[in-house]
Design a protein around this motif. Structure first.
Motif, PDB file in Angstrom:
ATOM      1  N   THR A 131       7.620  27.028 -27.669  1.00 34.01           N
ATOM      2  CA  THR A 131       7.731  25.616 -28.033  1.00 34.01           C
ATOM      3  C   THR A 131       8.391  24.797 -26.933  1.00 34.01           C
ATOM      4  O   THR A 131       7.994  23.656 -26.671  1.00 34.01           O
ATOM      5  CB  THR A 131       8.528  25.489 -29.343  1.00 34.01           C
ATOM      6  OG1 THR A 131       7.813  26.160 -30.388  1.00 34.01           O
ATOM      7  CG2 THR A 131       8.729  24.030 -29.729  1.00 34.01           C
ATOM      8  N   VAL A 132       9.391  25.362 -26.285  1.00 37.37           N
ATOM      9  CA  VAL A 132      10.109  24.608 -25.255  1.00 37.37           C
ATOM     10  C   VAL A 132       9.176  24.237 -24.100  1.00 37.37           C
ATOM     11  O   VAL A 132       9.307  23.159 -23.507  1.00 37.37           O
ATOM     12  CB  VAL A 132      11.341  25.391 -24.759  1.00 37.37           C
ATOM     13  CG1 VAL A 132      10.943  26.642 -23.974  1.00 37.37           C
ATOM     14  CG2 VAL A 132      12.259  24.506 -23.940  1.00 37.37           C
ATOM     15  N   ASP A 133       8.216  25.098 -23.772  1.00 38.68           N
ATOM     16  CA  ASP A 133       7.269  24.782 -22.701  1.00 38.68           C
ATOM     17  C   ASP A 133       6.341  23.643 -23.115  1.00 38.68           C
ATOM     18  O   ASP A 133       6.036  22.748 -22.324  1.00 38.68           O
ATOM     19  CB  ASP A 133       6.446  26.017 -22.345  1.00 38.68           C
ATOM     20  CG  ASP A 133       7.283  27.131 -21.736  1.00 38.68           C
ATOM     21  OD1 ASP A 133       8.328  26.819 -21.153  1.00 38.68           O
ATOM     22  OD2 ASP A 133       6.882  28.302 -21.856  1.00 38.68           O
ATOM     23  N   THR A 134       5.881  23.685 -24.362  1.00 36.67           N
ATOM     24  CA  THR A 134       5.016  22.620 -24.867  1.00 36.67           C
ATOM     25  C   THR A 134       5.752  21.287 -24.885  1.00 36.67           C
ATOM     26  O   THR A 134       5.201  20.253 -24.483  1.00 36.67           O
ATOM     27  CB  THR A 134       4.518  22.975 -26.276  1.00 36.67           C
ATOM     28  OG1 THR A 134       3.729  24.165 -26.203  1.00 36.67           O
ATOM     29  CG2 THR A 134       3.688  21.850 -26.865  1.00 36.67           C
ATOM     30  N   LEU A 135       6.998  21.304 -25.344  1.00 41.99           N
ATOM     31  CA  LEU A 135       7.774  20.063 -25.374  1.00 41.99           C
ATOM     32  C   LEU A 135       8.058  19.541 -23.967  1.00 41.99           C
ATOM     33  O   LEU A 135       8.075  18.323 -23.748  1.00 41.99           O
ATOM     34  CB  LEU A 135       9.090  20.292 -26.122  1.00 41.99           C
ATOM     35  CG  LEU A 135       8.962  20.527 -27.630  1.00 41.99           C
ATOM     36  CD1 LEU A 135      10.330  20.865 -28.223  1.00 41.99           C
ATOM     37  CD2 LEU A 135       8.376  19.310 -28.327  1.00 41.99           C
ATOM     38  N   THR A 136       8.265  20.434 -23.018  1.00 43.12           N
ATOM     39  CA  THR A 136       8.488  20.015 -21.629  1.00 43.12           C
ATOM     40  C   THR A 136       7.259  19.278 -21.096  1.00 43.12           C
ATOM     41  O   THR A 136       7.377  18.221 -20.451  1.00 43.12           O
ATOM     42  CB  THR A 136       8.796  21.223 -20.739  1.00 43.12           C
ATOM     43  OG1 THR A 136      10.012  21.849 -21.179  1.00 43.12           O
ATOM     44  CG2 THR A 136       8.970  20.815 -19.289  1.00 43.12           C
ATOM     45  N   GLU A 137       6.078  19.811 -21.390  1.00 40.89           N
ATOM     46  CA  GLU A 137       4.846  19.144 -20.963  1.00 40.89           C
ATOM     47  C   GLU A 137       4.681  17.792 -21.649  1.00 40.89           C
ATOM     48  O   GLU A 137       4.332  16.796 -21.004  1.00 40.89           O
ATOM     49  CB  GLU A 137       3.646  20.039 -21.284  1.00 40.89           C
ATOM     50  CG  GLU A 137       3.585  21.321 -20.476  1.00 40.89           C
ATOM     51  CD  GLU A 137       2.428  22.209 -20.906  1.00 40.89           C
ATOM     52  OE1 GLU A 137       1.661  21.796 -21.802  1.00 40.89           O
ATOM     53  OE2 GLU A 137       2.290  23.312 -20.343  1.00 40.89           O
ATOM     54  N   LEU A 138       4.940  17.762 -22.944  1.00 39.87           N
ATOM     55  CA  LEU A 138       4.788  16.507 -23.689  1.00 39.87           C
ATOM     56  C   LEU A 138       5.794  15.458 -23.219  1.00 39.87           C
ATOM     57  O   LEU A 138       5.463  14.266 -23.141  1.00 39.87           O
ATOM     58  CB  LEU A 138       4.954  16.763 -25.179  1.00 39.87           C
ATOM     59  CG  LEU A 138       3.777  17.464 -25.863  1.00 39.87           C
ATOM     60  CD1 LEU A 138       4.172  17.937 -27.256  1.00 39.87           C
ATOM     61  CD2 LEU A 138       2.577  16.514 -25.959  1.00 39.87           C
ATOM     62  N   ARG A 139       6.996  15.871 -22.906  1.00 40.58           N
ATOM     63  CA  ARG A 139       8.011  14.924 -22.435  1.00 40.58           C
ATOM     64  C   ARG A 139       7.589  14.306 -21.102  1.00 40.58           C
ATOM     65  O   ARG A 139       7.790  13.102 -20.867  1.00 40.58           O
ATOM     66  CB  ARG A 139       9.367  15.621 -22.325  1.00 40.58           C
ATOM     67  CG  ARG A 139      10.491  14.767 -21.769  1.00 40.58           C
ATOM     68  CD  ARG A 139      10.623  13.420 -22.445  1.00 40.58           C
ATOM     69  NE  ARG A 139      11.046  13.538 -23.838  1.00 40.58           N
ATOM     70  CZ  ARG A 139      10.887  12.565 -24.734  1.00 40.58           C
ATOM     71  NH1 ARG A 139      10.280  11.431 -24.397  1.00 40.58           N
ATOM     72  NH2 ARG A 139      11.305  12.709 -25.967  1.00 40.58           N
ATOM     73  N   LYS A 140       6.978  15.090 -20.219  1.00 39.73           N
ATOM     74  CA  LYS A 140       6.497  14.552 -18.948  1.00 39.73           C
ATOM     75  C   LYS A 140       5.382  13.535 -19.180  1.00 39.73           C
ATOM     76  O   LYS A 140       5.277  12.545 -18.452  1.00 39.73           O
ATOM     77  CB  LYS A 140       5.998  15.691 -18.053  1.00 39.73           C
ATOM     78  CG  LYS A 140       7.111  16.583 -17.518  1.00 39.73           C
ATOM     79  CD  LYS A 140       6.549  17.707 -16.659  1.00 39.73           C
ATOM     80  CE  LYS A 140       7.665  18.594 -16.132  1.00 39.73           C
ATOM     81  NZ  LYS A 140       7.129  19.732 -15.327  1.00 39.73           N
ATOM     82  N   GLN A 141       4.561  13.783 -20.186  1.00 37.03           N
ATOM     83  CA  GLN A 141       3.458  12.870 -20.481  1.00 37.03           C
ATOM     84  C   GLN A 141       3.913  11.622 -21.235  1.00 37.03           C
ATOM     85  O   GLN A 141       3.259  10.587 -21.157  1.00 37.03           O
ATOM     86  CB  GLN A 141       2.400  13.599 -21.307  1.00 37.03           C
ATOM     87  CG  GLN A 141       1.703  14.719 -20.552  1.00 37.03           C
ATOM     88  CD  GLN A 141       0.820  15.571 -21.458  1.00 37.03           C
ATOM     89  OE1 GLN A 141       0.756  15.344 -22.662  1.00 37.03           O
ATOM     90  NE2 GLN A 141       0.156  16.566 -20.891  1.00 37.03           N
ATOM     91  N   HIS A 142       5.021  11.742 -21.961  1.00 40.03           N
ATOM     92  CA  HIS A 142       5.520  10.634 -22.788  1.00 40.03           C
ATOM     93  C   HIS A 142       7.020  10.415 -22.506  1.00 40.03           C
ATOM     94  O   HIS A 142       7.858  10.608 -23.385  1.00 40.03           O
ATOM     95  CB  HIS A 142       5.326  10.950 -24.271  1.00 40.03           C
ATOM     96  CG  HIS A 142       3.910  11.251 -24.655  1.00 40.03           C
ATOM     97  ND1 HIS A 142       2.995  10.261 -24.957  1.00 40.03           N
ATOM     98  CD2 HIS A 142       3.251  12.426 -24.787  1.00 40.03           C
ATOM     99  CE1 HIS A 142       1.840  10.817 -25.259  1.00 40.03           C
ATOM    100  NE2 HIS A 142       1.963  12.121 -25.165  1.00 40.03           N
ATOM    101  N   PRO A 143       7.357  10.013 -21.286  1.00 41.85           N
ATOM    102  CA  PRO A 143       8.776   9.938 -20.914  1.00 41.85           C
ATOM    103  C   PRO A 143       9.593   8.945 -21.729  1.00 41.85           C
ATOM    104  O   PRO A 143      10.804   9.137 -21.893  1.00 41.85           O
ATOM    105  CB  PRO A 143       8.733   9.538 -19.436  1.00 41.85           C
ATOM    106  CG  PRO A 143       7.397   8.890 -19.249  1.00 41.85           C
ATOM    107  CD  PRO A 143       6.471   9.621 -20.169  1.00 41.85           C
ATOM    108  N   ALA A 144       8.974   7.905 -22.243  1.00 40.08           N
ATOM    109  CA  ALA A 144       9.735   6.868 -22.961  1.00 40.08           C
ATOM    110  C   ALA A 144       9.507   6.902 -24.467  1.00 40.08           C
ATOM    111  O   ALA A 144      10.101   6.107 -25.192  1.00 40.08           O
ATOM    112  CB  ALA A 144       9.362   5.486 -22.424  1.00 40.08           C
ATOM    113  N   ASP A 145       8.675   7.820 -24.941  1.00 39.40           N
ATOM    114  CA  ASP A 145       8.359   7.859 -26.360  1.00 39.40           C
ATOM    115  C   ASP A 145       9.320   8.778 -27.123  1.00 39.40           C
ATOM    116  O   ASP A 145       9.969   9.651 -26.549  1.00 39.40           O
ATOM    117  CB  ASP A 145       6.925   8.346 -26.580  1.00 39.40           C
ATOM    118  CG  ASP A 145       5.890   7.323 -26.137  1.00 39.40           C
ATOM    119  OD1 ASP A 145       6.196   6.122 -26.199  1.00 39.40           O
ATOM    120  OD2 ASP A 145       4.788   7.721 -25.725  1.00 39.40           O
ATOM    121  N   VAL A 146       9.379   8.569 -28.416  1.00 39.04           N
ATOM    122  CA  VAL A 146      10.183   9.412 -29.294  1.00 39.04           C
ATOM    123  C   VAL A 146       9.342  10.626 -29.692  1.00 39.04           C
ATOM    124  O   VAL A 146       8.250  10.473 -30.252  1.00 39.04           O
ATOM    125  CB  VAL A 146      10.604   8.642 -30.567  1.00 39.04           C
ATOM    126  CG1 VAL A 146      11.405   9.538 -31.492  1.00 39.04           C
ATOM    127  CG2 VAL A 146      11.398   7.401 -30.184  1.00 39.04           C
TER     128      VAL A 146
END
Length: 206
Positions: free
Chosen positions: A84-99
């Motif tokens: 999960t942490v890898d998936t969230l890392t990718e998503l955070r890079k794609q959505h840096p300002a989103d919740v």
């Protein structure tokens, strides 16, 4: 700023016990969308019975009439275990300002200390925990410490907080659905009709 829910699992198959709580979380947290992320290689359990293609097709069939539900295939395309942490890392890079809001069941949340780099999750997303009405909090251990430090009633900011939300929890398990499907049993009221038809026609659990 968008609010994006993240709901992972094997979805082997997706059933109403997944969908009803997910819909309630979408509404309760005022999410703009809920990403359903089927796992490719779950690190904490055996390989899914149905193929990735079948699980993905059933998931798409299940959520087709809910515009705020989306499917994310990234873990199916990953050769490594589905951490999960890898998936969230990718998503955070794609959505840096989103919740980002990781939506998990209570059992999964209590098992966080066994997850890969689990403490890093809070730097990447909020965690919204689905539980039964009347559930009692743990008072000792690592999870109790996390709740004391991070629990809130309303999520603020883009990551780092934990919110507990009571939802309708239906006593349906994917293993029971697979067992019934293998025997040619009736799946009505356990899975959406579109999933029921797909299992029947594809014979993916025969």
């Amino acid at each position: 700023m968008r609010k994006i829910g993240i709901f992972g699992g094997s979805f082997d198959p997706i059933h109403l016990g997944h969908l009803r709580p997910a819909f309630e979380m979408l509404d309760a947290l005022s999410l703009d969308s809920m990403l359903f992320i089927p796992s490719g290689h779950p690190p904490h359990r055996g390989a899914p019975r149905a193929s990735p293609q079948h699980r993905l097709a059933m998931l798409r069939a299940a959520i087709g009439d809910e515009p705020c539900f989306k499917v994310d295939e990234r873990e199916l395309q990953r050769a490594a275990p589905s951490y999960t942490v890898d998936t969230l890392t990718e998503l955070r890079k794609q959505h840096p300002a989103d919740v980002l809001v990781l939506v998990v069941g209570m059992d999964a949340f209590l098992g966080f200390p066994g997850w890969h780099r689990w403490r890093d999750i809070f730097g990447l997303a909020h965690v919204a925990v689905m539980h039964r009405p009347g559930w009692a909090l743990e008072t000792e251990g690592e999870i109790a410490g996390v709740l004391k430090e991070r629990r809130v009633d309303v999520l603020q900011g883009v990551a780092g907080q934990v919110l507990l939300q009571a939802v309708t929890q239906l006593e349906i398990s994917s293993s029971r659905v697979r067992e019934l499907a293998a025997k040619g049993g009736e799946l009505r009221w356990l899975v959406p009709d579109a999933v029921r038809a797909y299992i029947r026609d594809s014979k993916c659990y025969a």
